[in-house]
Design a protein around this motif. Structure first.
Motif, mmCIF file in Angstrom:
data_model
loop_
_atom_site.group_PDB
_atom_site.id
_atom_site.type_symbol
_atom_site.label_atom_id
_atom_site.label_comp_id
_atom_site.label_asym_id
_atom_site.label_seq_id
_atom_site.Cartn_x
_atom_site.Cartn_y
_atom_site.Cartn_z
ATOM 1 N N ALA A 152 0.833 -1.210 0.000
ATOM 2 C CA ALA A 152 0.000 0.000 0.000
ATOM 3 C C ALA A 152 0.866 1.258 0.000
ATOM 4 C CB ALA A 152 -0.933 -0.007 1.203
ATOM 5 N N LEU A 153 1.948 1.251 0.771
ATOM 6 C CA LEU A 153 2.857 2.402 0.777
ATOM 7 C C LEU A 153 3.438 2.658 -0.605
ATOM 8 C CD1 LEU A 153 4.763 1.965 4.129
ATOM 9 C CD2 LEU A 153 3.306 3.886 3.494
ATOM 10 N N GLU A 154 3.765 1.608 -1.313
ATOM 11 C CA GLU A 154 4.302 1.760 -2.663
ATOM 12 C C GLU A 154 3.256 2.415 -3.567
ATOM 13 O OE1 GLU A 154 7.646 0.794 -5.380
ATOM 14 O OE2 GLU A 154 7.406 1.134 -3.238
ATOM 15 N N LEU A 155 2.008 1.992 -3.442
ATOM 16 C CA LEU A 155 0.931 2.596 -4.239
ATOM 17 C C LEU A 155 0.758 4.075 -3.890
ATOM 18 C CD1 LEU A 155 -1.731 -0.263 -4.061
ATOM 19 C CD2 LEU A 155 -0.325 0.394 -6.043
ATOM 20 N N VAL A 156 0.821 4.400 -2.611
ATOM 21 C CA VAL A 156 0.695 5.789 -2.179
ATOM 22 C C VAL A 156 1.857 6.616 -2.720
ATOM 23 C CG1 VAL A 156 0.783 7.324 -0.163
ATOM 24 C CG2 VAL A 156 -0.671 5.277 -0.125
ATOM 25 N N ALA A 157 3.052 6.060 -2.675
ATOM 26 C CA ALA A 157 4.244 6.797 -3.110
ATOM 27 C C ALA A 157 4.159 7.230 -4.566
ATOM 28 C CB ALA A 157 5.499 5.959 -2.884
ATOM 29 N N VAL A 158 3.482 6.466 -5.383
ATOM 30 C CA VAL A 158 3.417 6.792 -6.810
ATOM 31 C C VAL A 158 2.068 7.354 -7.233
ATOM 32 C CG1 VAL A 158 5.192 5.104 -7.396
ATOM 33 C CG2 VAL A 158 2.788 4.431 -7.487
ATOM 34 N N GLU A 159 1.160 7.545 -6.299
ATOM 35 C CA GLU A 159 -0.163 8.092 -6.619
ATOM 36 C C GLU A 159 -0.034 9.572 -6.972
ATOM 37 O OE1 GLU A 159 -4.254 8.408 -7.202
ATOM 38 O OE2 GLU A 159 -3.046 6.613 -6.966
ATOM 39 N N GLY B 49 -0.545 13.356 -7.294
ATOM 40 C CA GLY B 49 -1.284 14.366 -6.560
ATOM 41 C C GLY B 49 -1.614 14.044 -5.121
ATOM 42 N N ALA B 50 -1.128 12.934 -4.587
ATOM 43 C CA ALA B 50 -1.470 12.549 -3.211
ATOM 44 C C ALA B 50 -0.370 12.894 -2.220
ATOM 45 C CB ALA B 50 -1.767 11.055 -3.152
ATOM 46 N N ASP B 51 0.673 13.595 -2.642
ATOM 47 C CA ASP B 51 1.830 13.889 -1.797
ATOM 48 C C ASP B 51 2.382 12.616 -1.189
ATOM 49 O OD1 ASP B 51 3.843 15.341 -0.516
ATOM 50 O OD2 ASP B 51 2.610 15.671 1.263
ATOM 51 N N GLY B 52 2.385 11.554 -1.990
ATOM 52 C CA GLY B 52 2.834 10.262 -1.503
ATOM 53 C C GLY B 52 4.269 10.246 -1.041
ATOM 54 N N THR B 53 5.131 10.968 -1.736
ATOM 55 C CA THR B 53 6.544 10.998 -1.344
ATOM 56 C C THR B 53 6.701 11.555 0.064
ATOM 57 O OG1 THR B 53 7.232 11.283 -3.643
ATOM 58 C CG2 THR B 53 8.832 11.863 -1.947
ATOM 59 N N GLY B 54 6.065 12.673 0.330
ATOM 60 C CA GLY B 54 6.150 13.291 1.653
ATOM 61 C C GLY B 54 5.518 12.438 2.729
ATOM 62 N N LEU B 55 4.371 11.847 2.438
ATOM 63 C CA LEU B 55 3.710 10.994 3.424
ATOM 64 C C LEU B 55 4.573 9.792 3.773
ATOM 65 C CD1 LEU B 55 0.048 11.019 2.083
ATOM 66 C CD2 LEU B 55 0.884 12.065 4.198
ATOM 67 N N HIS C 232 9.498 -1.822 -1.294
ATOM 68 C CA HIS C 232 9.427 -2.001 -2.745
ATOM 69 C C HIS C 232 10.392 -0.992 -3.371
ATOM 70 C CE1 HIS C 232 5.673 -4.549 -2.883
ATOM 71 N NE2 HIS C 232 5.751 -4.222 -1.609
ATOM 72 N N PRO C 233 10.572 -0.999 -4.685
ATOM 73 C CA PRO C 233 11.581 -0.126 -5.316
ATOM 74 C C PRO C 233 11.444 1.367 -4.997
ATOM 75 C CG PRO C 233 10.845 -1.761 -6.892
ATOM 76 C CD PRO C 233 9.970 -1.907 -5.673
ATOM 77 N N VAL C 234 10.250 1.899 -5.077
ATOM 78 C CA VAL C 234 10.080 3.340 -4.843
ATOM 79 C C VAL C 234 10.293 3.672 -3.374
ATOM 80 C CG1 VAL C 234 8.465 5.275 -4.974
ATOM 81 C CG2 VAL C 234 8.571 3.608 -6.838
ATOM 82 N N THR C 235 9.714 2.882 -2.481
ATOM 83 C CA THR C 235 9.879 3.174 -1.054
ATOM 84 C C THR C 235 11.321 2.940 -0.603
ATOM 85 O OG1 THR C 235 8.911 0.999 -0.573
ATOM 86 C CG2 THR C 235 7.489 2.923 -0.326
ATOM 87 N N SER D 228 10.728 4.765 -14.124
ATOM 88 C CA SER D 228 11.495 3.588 -14.544
ATOM 89 C C SER D 228 11.371 2.432 -13.567
ATOM 90 C CB SER D 228 12.981 3.950 -14.721
ATOM 91 O OG SER D 228 13.510 4.347 -13.475
ATOM 92 N N CYS D 229 10.865 2.679 -12.347
ATOM 93 C CA CYS D 229 10.714 1.631 -11.339
ATOM 94 C C CYS D 229 9.354 0.942 -11.429
ATOM 95 C CB CYS D 229 10.820 2.210 -9.927
ATOM 96 S SG CYS D 229 12.408 2.958 -9.566
ATOM 97 N N LEU D 230 8.424 1.571 -12.138
ATOM 98 C CA LEU D 230 7.059 1.062 -12.157
ATOM 99 C C LEU D 230 6.897 -0.020 -13.215
ATOM 100 C CD1 LEU D 230 5.170 4.440 -11.876
ATOM 101 C CD2 LEU D 230 5.751 2.841 -10.059
ATOM 102 N N PRO D 231 6.057 -1.023 -12.923
ATOM 103 C CA PRO D 231 5.813 -2.051 -13.932
ATOM 104 C C PRO D 231 5.035 -1.456 -15.106
ATOM 105 C CG PRO D 231 4.403 -2.375 -12.008
ATOM 106 C CD PRO D 231 5.340 -1.243 -11.702
ATOM 107 N N VAL D 232 5.314 -1.935 -16.276
ATOM 108 C CA VAL D 232 4.624 -1.490 -17.481
ATOM 109 C C VAL D 232 3.374 -2.329 -17.621
ATOM 110 C CG1 VAL D 232 4.785 -1.277 -19.976
ATOM 111 C CG2 VAL D 232 6.798 -0.859 -18.552
ATOM 112 N N PRO D 233 2.181 -1.689 -17.759
ATOM 113 C CA PRO D 233 0.951 -2.456 -17.887
ATOM 114 C C PRO D 233 0.971 -3.315 -19.161
ATOM 115 C CG PRO D 233 0.498 -0.089 -17.671
ATOM 116 C CD PRO D 233 1.970 -0.269 -17.784
#
Length: 144
Positions: A67-74, A76-82, A104-107, A136-141
């Protein structure tokens, strides 16, 4: 009264970690309309610290970090700061060591930047925006 806050980050967390729901509802009762995502992610840090201390709820820890990984890349949600300052920065050192394998990669990148104090520019602006730096860290759909 403050304007309504975007609750995407808290919604992602609640949808992916049902075990956290009672904590969220307690916060909602306590803060009412003043509940912010920052408060929710501080509480998540306490929740994860307790899970790390118990050492037996690996499935819940896995869902927390997914869930944190999803928040980090969402967007407009300020995921990085959160993730950086309301969650990772609030974990005690023993918990940080316990949870590293769940990142995960982003976190993982966010934690490295927090530890090196590189997340903010000299003017206090966020130097790292997930939408700019982590593509570049995100999976390609898969294509249809």
């Amino acid at each position: 009264m403050r304007p309504p806050e975007d609750d995407r980050a808290a919604r992602i967390l609640r949808e992916n970690v049902p075990e956290f729901e009672s904590n969220y509802l307690d916060l909602s009762d306590l803060y009412g309309e003043d509940l912010t995502a920052q408060v929710v992610f501080n509480e998540l840090a306490d929740f994860v610290t307790e899970l790390a201390r118990q050492g037996d709820r690996y499935d819940v820890l896995e869902r927390c970090f997914a869930a944190l990984e999803l928040v980090a890349v969402e967007p407009g949600a300020d995921g990085t700061g959160l993730v950086a300052f309301c969650f990772l920065d609030q974990l005690p050192s023993f918990a940080l060591e316990e949870i590293r394998d769940y990142l995960h990669p982003v976190t993982t990148t966010i934690l490295e930047l927090v530890e090196q104090d590189l997340l903010y520019d000299d003017d206090g602006e966020t130097a790292l925006l997930a939408s700019d730096r982590f593509s570049s860290c995100l999976p390609v759909p898969a294509e249809d």
